[in-house]
Design a protein around this motif. Structure first.
Motif, short mmCIF file in Angstrom:
data_model
loop_
_atom_site.label_atom_id
_atom_site.label_comp_id
_atom_site.label_asym_id
_atom_site.label_seq_id
_atom_site.Cartn_x
_atom_site.Cartn_y
_atom_site.Cartn_z
N LEU A 299 0.84 -1.19 0.00
CA LEU A 299 0.00 0.00 0.00
C LEU A 299 0.88 1.25 0.00
N VAL A 300 0.42 2.30 -0.66
CA VAL A 300 1.06 3.61 -0.59
C VAL A 300 0.09 4.55 0.12
N VAL A 301 0.55 5.19 1.20
CA VAL A 301 -0.29 6.14 1.94
C VAL A 301 0.16 7.55 1.58
N LEU A 302 -0.78 8.33 1.04
CA LEU A 302 -0.46 9.67 0.52
C LEU A 302 -1.30 10.72 1.25
N PRO A 303 -0.72 11.42 2.21
CA PRO A 303 -1.45 12.49 2.90
C PRO A 303 -1.51 13.76 2.07
N ASP A 304 -2.42 14.66 2.43
CA ASP A 304 -2.54 15.91 1.68
C ASP A 304 -1.78 17.06 2.34
N GLU A 305 -0.87 16.75 3.25
CA GLU A 305 0.08 17.73 3.76
C GLU A 305 1.25 16.97 4.39
N PRO A 306 2.45 17.52 4.36
CA PRO A 306 2.80 18.85 3.87
C PRO A 306 2.73 19.01 2.36
N TYR A 307 3.01 17.93 1.60
CA TYR A 307 2.78 17.98 0.17
C TYR A 307 1.32 17.61 -0.08
N VAL A 308 0.69 18.31 -1.00
CA VAL A 308 -0.73 18.07 -1.26
C VAL A 308 -0.86 16.98 -2.32
N PHE A 309 -0.77 15.72 -1.89
CA PHE A 309 -1.01 14.62 -2.82
C PHE A 309 -2.51 14.54 -3.12
N THR A 310 -2.82 14.28 -4.39
CA THR A 310 -4.20 14.14 -4.82
C THR A 310 -4.32 12.91 -5.71
N ALA A 311 -5.53 12.62 -6.14
CA ALA A 311 -5.74 11.46 -7.00
C ALA A 311 -4.95 11.57 -8.30
N ASP A 312 -4.66 12.80 -8.73
CA ASP A 312 -3.92 13.01 -9.98
C ASP A 312 -2.45 13.36 -9.75
N ASP A 313 -2.01 13.37 -8.51
CA ASP A 313 -0.65 13.79 -8.20
C ASP A 313 -0.11 12.91 -7.08
N GLY A 314 0.45 11.77 -7.45
CA GLY A 314 1.00 10.84 -6.46
C GLY A 314 0.78 9.40 -6.83
N PRO A 315 -0.49 8.95 -6.94
CA PRO A 315 -0.72 7.53 -7.23
C PRO A 315 -0.10 7.06 -8.54
N GLU A 316 0.00 7.98 -9.54
CA GLU A 316 0.53 7.57 -10.84
C GLU A 316 2.00 7.16 -10.76
N ALA A 317 2.68 7.57 -9.68
CA ALA A 317 4.09 7.21 -9.53
C ALA A 317 4.27 5.78 -9.02
N PHE A 318 3.17 5.14 -8.63
CA PHE A 318 3.23 3.78 -8.07
C PHE A 318 2.28 2.87 -8.83
N PRO A 319 2.54 2.62 -10.10
CA PRO A 319 1.62 1.83 -10.92
C PRO A 319 1.43 0.43 -10.36
N GLY A 320 0.17 0.02 -10.30
CA GLY A 320 -0.14 -1.32 -9.83
C GLY A 320 -0.27 -1.45 -8.33
N LEU A 321 0.00 -0.37 -7.58
CA LEU A 321 -0.11 -0.42 -6.13
C LEU A 321 -1.33 0.37 -5.67
N PRO A 322 -2.10 -0.17 -4.73
CA PRO A 322 -3.22 0.62 -4.18
C PRO A 322 -2.70 1.81 -3.39
N SER A 323 -3.39 2.92 -3.52
CA SER A 323 -3.00 4.15 -2.83
C SER A 323 -4.14 4.62 -1.93
N ALA A 324 -3.79 4.99 -0.71
CA ALA A 324 -4.75 5.57 0.23
C ALA A 324 -4.47 7.06 0.33
N LEU A 325 -5.38 7.88 -0.15
CA LEU A 325 -5.28 9.34 0.00
C LEU A 325 -5.91 9.70 1.33
N VAL A 326 -5.12 10.24 2.24
CA VAL A 326 -5.61 10.47 3.60
C VAL A 326 -5.47 11.94 4.00
#
Length: 239
Positions: free
Chosen positions: A184-211
């Motif tokens: 799993l990749v856990v992507l918080p929206d701070e300090p960097y503002v990860f979003t559905a279009d900015d972060g998950p694409e760097a981890f193809p094939g892995l589920p991402s949790a935007l938190v």
């Protein structure tokens, strides 16, 4: 009492308990909305003369978020500075009590007990998901050892693959993060503002949790909601 807060989490905590105490807060203190306090710069670059002009009885700070030269300058100006350390959930609760009850002389707030109940009554987490937790990109940085957010995630069934790293926030190339084979990749929206279009694409094939970064990294009233908010996001992302 007149209080200046240099930490967004502590600003929210004081505001939720006795908002009339706050005379100054940083530009990053975004909660609660409409806070009536003078803005005195950022967490890393507070305006020391502006703080001194407010004549606070107490400045509350944090060893990770604030710089020692600024705190030394405030002490040299004759201002009492209380520096917190929060690297675990237990420390968050004890430091909040130290700030609010012992330093500010307030009654223990109800929200602090509600937050304790929310965390200490959690059911046992599911089998742990092995995860990487980026907090920045360009360059990529992740949670490493000895962090509050890492402790929070561990209680929700997330094993940080870099928890044993020598650095607290190591820089790790994204190819190495993928090669670590997380579940799993856990992507918080701070300090960097990860979003559905900015972060998950760097981890193809892995589920991402935007938190919610506030629920993951802030230690204040948001602690009461954090288990439910973060837990829902993690459950939705787990394979």
């Amino acid at each position: 009492m007149r209080v200046v807060s240099l930490v967004p989490s502590l600003t929210e905590a004081v505001a939720a308990t006795a908002p009339g105490l706050l005379v100054g807060a940083t530009a990053w203190c975004t909660h609660p909305a409409g806070l009536d306090a003078v803005r005195i710069g950022g967490t890393k670059n507070p305006d020391v003369p502006a703080i001194t002009a407010l004549a606070p009885d107490l400045v509350i700070a944090n060893e990770e978020e604030n710089r020692e030269p600024d705190l030394t300058a405030l002490r040299a100006a004759g201002i009492e500075v209380l520096v917190t350390e929060v690297r675990t959930l237990e420390q968050a609760f004890s430091e909040l009590e130290r700030v609010l009850v012992h330093a500010c002389g307030l009654d223990r707030p109800r929200w602090l007990d509600e937050a304790g109940t929310a965390w200490w009554d959690l059911p046992a987490p599911p089998e742990a998901s092995r995860a990487v937790v980026p907090i920045w990109r360009r360059p990529w940085m992740v949670l490493g050892r000895d962090t509050f957010a890492g402790d929070v995630l561990s209680r929700l069934g997330v094993e940080n693959l870099y928890a044993g790293h020598a650095d607290r926030y190591p820089r790790v190339p994204v190819d190495d993060l993928c090669a670590a084979a997380p579940d799993l990749v856990v992507l918080p929206d701070e300090p960097y503002v990860f979003t559905a279009d900015d972060g998950p694409e760097a981890f193809p094939g892995l589920p991402s949790a935007l938190v919610s970064g506030r629920h993951l990294t802030w230690y204040g009233p948001s602690l009461a909601e954090a288990p439910a908010v973060l837990g829902a996001a993690l459950r939705a992302a787990r394979p």
